[in-house]
Design a protein around this motif. Structure first.
Motif, short mmCIF file in Angstrom:
data_model
loop_
_atom_site.label_atom_id
_atom_site.label_comp_id
_atom_site.label_asym_id
_atom_site.label_seq_id
_atom_site.Cartn_x
_atom_site.Cartn_y
_atom_site.Cartn_z
N PRO A 115 10.19 -40.62 -14.04
CA PRO A 115 10.13 -41.15 -15.41
C PRO A 115 8.74 -41.01 -16.04
N ALA A 116 7.70 -41.19 -15.25
CA ALA A 116 6.33 -41.06 -15.79
C ALA A 116 6.06 -39.63 -16.22
N LEU A 117 6.59 -38.69 -15.46
CA LEU A 117 6.42 -37.28 -15.80
C LEU A 117 7.10 -36.98 -17.15
N LEU A 118 8.32 -37.51 -17.29
CA LEU A 118 9.05 -37.31 -18.55
C LEU A 118 8.32 -37.92 -19.73
N ALA A 119 7.78 -39.10 -19.50
CA ALA A 119 7.13 -39.83 -20.60
C ALA A 119 5.98 -39.02 -21.20
N ARG A 120 5.40 -38.15 -20.38
CA ARG A 120 4.30 -37.33 -20.89
C ARG A 120 4.81 -36.14 -21.71
N LYS A 121 6.11 -35.85 -21.58
CA LYS A 121 6.64 -34.62 -22.20
C LYS A 121 7.54 -34.88 -23.41
N VAL A 122 8.08 -36.09 -23.54
CA VAL A 122 9.05 -36.32 -24.62
C VAL A 122 8.52 -37.36 -25.60
N GLU A 123 9.07 -37.33 -26.81
CA GLU A 123 8.66 -38.33 -27.79
C GLU A 123 9.38 -39.66 -27.62
N ALA A 124 10.57 -39.61 -27.02
CA ALA A 124 11.36 -40.83 -26.85
C ALA A 124 10.62 -41.84 -25.99
N ALA A 125 10.97 -43.11 -26.17
CA ALA A 125 10.48 -44.13 -25.24
C ALA A 125 11.26 -43.98 -23.94
N VAL A 126 10.56 -43.92 -22.83
CA VAL A 126 11.21 -43.69 -21.54
C VAL A 126 11.27 -45.01 -20.76
N ILE A 127 12.44 -45.28 -20.21
CA ILE A 127 12.62 -46.50 -19.42
C ILE A 127 13.02 -46.09 -18.01
N ASN A 128 12.28 -46.58 -17.06
CA ASN A 128 12.56 -46.29 -15.65
C ASN A 128 13.69 -47.20 -15.16
N ALA A 129 14.81 -46.59 -14.81
CA ALA A 129 15.95 -47.37 -14.29
C ALA A 129 16.01 -47.28 -12.77
N GLY A 130 14.86 -46.97 -12.16
CA GLY A 130 14.77 -46.85 -10.70
C GLY A 130 14.35 -45.45 -10.33
N ASP A 131 13.14 -45.30 -9.74
CA ASP A 131 12.67 -43.97 -9.33
C ASP A 131 12.26 -43.99 -7.86
N GLY A 132 13.07 -43.32 -7.05
CA GLY A 132 12.79 -43.22 -5.62
C GLY A 132 12.51 -44.58 -5.02
N THR A 133 11.43 -44.65 -4.24
CA THR A 133 11.05 -45.93 -3.64
C THR A 133 9.93 -46.60 -4.45
N HIS A 134 9.71 -46.10 -5.67
CA HIS A 134 8.57 -46.57 -6.46
C HIS A 134 8.83 -47.89 -7.16
#
Ligand code: ASP
Ligand code: CP
Length: 310
Positions: A115-134
């Protein structure tokens, strides 16, 4: 003053006032949801896309419900039938969705940091709904809301997070949130399932349930995440339950008012006994699910208000 949130990627790094504001807004949605009076105009004209690369029942459904209750156009992208299967990358998938002027992108992915990677690439607000063990930030927020409603606040509580802490993004988000809000966190489990950095995160580590649960206000059980284990880290489900599963006898070590929580999905008879999971007085597991909708409404509204597309 804490800066406005652009994305919700992790609890780590959030300021207590940001967390408190989301919980207060979520609290206001609880009553509106119960009376069927949620404000359907708040996200009118906004588009929310659910992009789930891992399975989900609660999180995906509640983001969909949350978006619809606030009047957003909600699209559940079916990753299994998408062009991801033709080799399209995560970033190309996201930039395709971005080109459709999506405002809010909810993503669950097996890779920590996606999700953090995406947030750097898209204009939309990105919400992490669970990423790996992070992290799984909305899970920690809904857990906090549930605790707050029962015990009046988070400051000064002792919370035991038990079981497969090593693979749990729920545990990590809860450790950050509860510590930031003034609770003491314990992690309880076999040495093979406790991350080596646990003490660095400021939590106390216990390797037996009796001492780990002694006097705690909240017992938060975790699922044994076999799908993230390259090799078996526990002897057998039966033995795991005997030592680490929450049953009535082990629960007696906690404070008499202690809440029983589980993020779901549950493995009954592995990490929790049905008699405890379904105990109408001690268990708040169903309420956690209800709070999930209110919390996700609060997150969507907050990000839509401060987002780049607003
Ligand atoms: N549903 C939660 C998650 O996706 C917890 C679990 O699966 O055990 O992290
Ligand atoms: N607690 C949770 O995230 O559940 P799902 O995996 O069903 O979304």
């Amino acid at each position: 003053m804490a800066p406005p949130l652009k994305h919700l990627l992790a609890i780590e790094g959030m300021y207590p006032p940001q967390i408190g504001a989301l919980l207060d807004l979520a609290e206001s949605f609880v009553l509106l949801n119960r009376t069927g009076t949620a404000p359907r105009n708040r996200l009118r004209g906004r588009t929310l896309i659910n992009l789930f690369f891992e399975d989900s029942t609660r999180t995906r459904t509640s983001f969909e419900l949350a978006g619809k209750r606030l009047g957003a156009d909600v699209i559940n992208m079916s990753v299994a039938t998408s062009s991801v299967n033709k080799g399209e990358t995560l970033l190309d998938t996201a930039s395709t969705l971005n080109a459709m002027n999506c405002d809010l992108l909810v993503i669950r992915h097996a890779a920590s940091g996606a999700p953090a990677l995406l947030a750097r690439k898209v204009e939309a607000a990105v919400i992490n709904a669970g990423d790996g063990t992070h992290e799984h930030p909305t899970q920690a927020l809904l857990d906090a809301l549930t605790i707050r409603r029962h015990l009046g606040g988070l400051q000064g509580l002792t919370v035991a997070i038990c079981g497969d802490v090593l693979h749990s993004r729920v545990a990590r988000s809860n450790i950050f949130l509860l510590s930031a809000m003034g609770s003491q966190v314990r992690v309880v489990g076999p040495p093979t399932l406790i991350p080596p950095e646990a003490e660095r995160l400021g939590v106390k580590v216990f390797h037996d349930m009796a001492s780990g649960l002694a006097g705690v206000d909240v017992v938060m059980m975790l699922r044994l995440q076999q799908e993230r284990m390259a090799r078996s880290l526990v002897p057998s489900a039966r033995e795991y339950f005997r030592f680490w599963g929450l049953d009535e006898a082990k629960l007696k070590h906690a404070a008499p008012h202690a809440l029983v929580m589980h993020p779901g999905p549950m493995n009954r008879g592995v990490e929790i006994a049905s008699s405890v999971a379904d105990d109408p007085v001690r268990s708040v597991i169903r309420e956690q699910v209800e709070m999930g909708v209110a919390v996700r409404m609060a997150v969507l509204e907050t990000l839509a208000r401060s987002g780049t597309n607003s």
